[in-house]
Design a protein around this motif. Sequence first.
Motif, PDB file in Angstrom:
ATOM      1  N   HIS A  51       0.827  -1.208   0.000  1.00 42.83           N
ATOM      2  CA  HIS A  51       0.000   0.000   0.000  1.00 42.83           C
ATOM      3  C   HIS A  51       0.864   1.263   0.000  1.00 42.83           C
ATOM      4  N   GLN A  87       0.892   2.065  -6.085  1.00 42.42           N
ATOM      5  CA  GLN A  87      -0.409   2.514  -6.598  1.00 42.42           C
ATOM      6  C   GLN A  87      -0.244   3.191  -7.949  1.00 42.42           C
ATOM      7  N   VAL A 106      -7.060   2.019 -10.066  1.00 42.98           N
ATOM      8  CA  VAL A 106      -7.533   0.788  -9.446  1.00 42.98           C
ATOM      9  C   VAL A 106      -7.366   0.921  -7.932  1.00 42.98           C
ATOM     10  N   THR A 107      -8.077   0.090  -7.207  1.00 42.92           N
ATOM     11  CA  THR A 107      -7.977   0.064  -5.752  1.00 42.92           C
ATOM     12  C   THR A 107      -7.317  -1.240  -5.336  1.00 42.92           C
ATOM     13  N   ILE A 108      -6.216  -1.126  -4.619  1.00 41.86           N
ATOM     14  CA  ILE A 108      -5.510  -2.310  -4.126  1.00 41.86           C
ATOM     15  C   ILE A 108      -6.260  -2.852  -2.920  1.00 41.86           C
ATOM     16  N   ASP A 109      -6.620  -4.124  -2.973  1.00 41.35           N
ATOM     17  CA  ASP A 109      -7.319  -4.768  -1.862  1.00 41.35           C
ATOM     18  C   ASP A 109      -6.318  -5.340  -0.863  1.00 41.35           C
ATOM     19  N   CYS A 123      -2.186  -7.687  -0.661  1.00 40.61           N
ATOM     20  CA  CYS A 123      -1.038  -8.288  -1.334  1.00 40.61           C
ATOM     21  C   CYS A 123      -0.631  -9.557  -0.598  1.00 40.61           C
ATOM     22  N   TYR A 174      -6.544  -6.557  -6.678  1.00 43.94           N
ATOM     23  CA  TYR A 174      -7.116  -5.232  -6.879  1.00 43.94           C
ATOM     24  C   TYR A 174      -8.463  -5.324  -7.591  1.00 43.94           C
ATOM     25  N   TYR A 175      -9.175  -4.217  -7.596  1.00 39.93           N
ATOM     26  CA  TYR A 175     -10.429  -4.105  -8.351  1.00 39.93           C
ATOM     27  C   TYR A 175     -10.539  -2.733  -8.939  1.00 39.93           C
TER      28      TYR A 175
END
Length: 78
Positions: free
Chosen positions: A44, A49, A60-63, A65, A77-78
Amino acid sequence: MRKFKRAAVAAAGVLAFTGIAVGSAQAADLQVIITPGNAATDCHTAGTQQELDRVMGRHVTIDHCQDEGSGTMSIWYY
């Protein structure tokens, strides 16, 4: 009264199970990319990013790792 309590407990169980199913369906929408890095320190960060946004051509949004070993990580990610 006992029948009502049993029905309430059963209904709560069904609602909880439904919530789990919805969460699983949402998790299925995540995409993954494997890239060099350490999940604990690189996941993060602003640099990660920016690089992921550049590669995907959109924000995109990192969920989360996960370390894959040998200095690589999976980025969900989504």
